[in-house]
Design an enzyme around this catalytic site. Sequence first.
Site, PDB file in Angstrom:
ATOM      1  N   HIS A 281     -20.563   7.391   3.894  1.00 60.65           N
ATOM      2  CA  HIS A 281     -20.950   6.090   3.909  1.00 60.65           C
ATOM      3  C   HIS A 281     -22.596   5.778   4.047  1.00 60.65           C
ATOM      4  O   HIS A 281     -23.188   6.846   4.525  1.00 60.65           O
ATOM      5  CB  HIS A 281     -20.524   5.667   5.433  1.00 60.65           C
ATOM      6  CG  HIS A 281     -20.814   4.154   5.722  1.00 60.65           C
ATOM      7  ND1 HIS A 281     -19.916   3.181   4.942  1.00 60.65           N
ATOM      8  CD2 HIS A 281     -21.494   3.463   6.359  1.00 60.65           C
ATOM      9  CE1 HIS A 281     -20.394   1.713   5.433  1.00 60.65           C
ATOM     10  NE2 HIS A 281     -21.436   2.066   6.188  1.00 60.65           N
TER      11      HIS A 281
ATOM     12  N   LYS B 191       0.836  -1.166   0.069  1.00 62.94           N
ATOM     13  CA  LYS B 191       0.255   0.089  -0.020  1.00 62.94           C
ATOM     14  C   LYS B 191       0.866   1.182   0.077  1.00 62.94           C
ATOM     15  O   LYS B 191       0.536   2.286  -0.708  1.00 62.94           O
ATOM     16  CB  LYS B 191      -0.828  -0.013   1.356  1.00 62.94           C
ATOM     17  CG  LYS B 191      -1.934   0.962   1.182  1.00 62.94           C
ATOM     18  CD  LYS B 191      -2.958   0.910   2.678  1.00 62.94           C
ATOM     19  CE  LYS B 191      -3.731  -0.169   2.442  1.00 62.94           C
ATOM     20  NZ  LYS B 191      -5.132  -0.145   2.108  1.00 62.94           N
TER      21      LYS B 191
HETATM   22  C1  GRF Z   1     -22.114   5.378  -1.951  1.00 60.86           C
HETATM   23  O1  GRF Z   1     -23.333   4.803  -1.419  1.00 60.86           O
HETATM   24  C2  GRF Z   1     -21.049   5.534  -0.592  1.00 60.86           C
HETATM   25  O2  GRF Z   1     -21.824   5.920   0.469  1.00 60.86           O
HETATM   26  C3  GRF Z   1     -20.378   4.453  -0.422  1.00 60.86           C
HETATM   27  O3  GRF Z   1     -20.272   4.031  -1.678  1.00 60.86           O
HETATM   28  C4  GRF Z   1     -21.062   4.387  -2.602  1.00 60.86           C
HETATM   29  C5  GRF Z   1     -20.564   5.124  -3.944  1.00 60.86           C
HETATM   30  O4  GRF Z   1     -21.447   5.198  -4.939  1.00 60.86           O
HETATM   31  N1  GRF Z   1     -19.005   4.778   0.103  1.00 60.86           N
HETATM   32  P1  GRF Z   1     -20.854   6.160  -5.955  1.00 60.86           P
HETATM   33  O5  GRF Z   1     -19.933   5.560  -6.917  1.00 60.86           O
HETATM   34  O6  GRF Z   1     -20.726   7.580  -5.534  1.00 60.86           O
HETATM   35  O7  GRF Z   1     -22.176   6.191  -6.852  1.00 60.86           O
END
Ligand code: GRF
Length: 192
Positions: free
Chosen positions: A109, A65
Amino acid sequence: MKIAVFASGTGSNFSAILESIHSKKIINVEVVLLVSDRPEALAVQKARDDRIPVFTFFAKDYPNKQAYELEILDELTQRKVDFIVLAGYMRLLGNVLLRVYDRKIINVHPSLLPAFAGKDAIGQALDYGVKVTGVTVHYVDEGMDTGLIIAQQAVTIDSDETRETLIEKIQEQEHRLLPEVIQRLANREEAR
Ligand code: GRF
């Protein structure tokens, strides 16, 4: 405030940030880089369509990483990135980025943390049978969805809710809340 968005998937949150900037819903914020560990991700295509510089990599091409994060850091430094927004970036960050961007990395999230951290938070909420879930924007630390919470929005789960309808309701709130938080952080940077 110059920001970099990290995304591994569809990039609907990335699009929402761009749209908020274009429509001047948020001001003094510029997306100067999209970082993705999936070169084929739709988010990458969206960045290209919008002529936003892109840095993609395959983690498996690096010994660890630290090695790929050093390359990312180089890109961020060259572009004078002030803030990092994780929007569906499916990797834990390591020390290289966390040290340099201490308290300058946020994530969105799809649950009311600390409930349903990790993958498929929407599926976890449906399986558990909770009646309320939501969206959290939080600072990023070395843990999985464990950093200090900045903002949350509740979303109710109706009795006839399906996965599809819940995703739609949650995304609608993400696309509103994330740009709002970015604006708050930009205002704070300005005031410094
Ligand atoms: C979202 O639901 C976010 O909360 C999570 O991953 C998803 C990403 O969706 N961390 P997108 O690629 O922005 O459509």
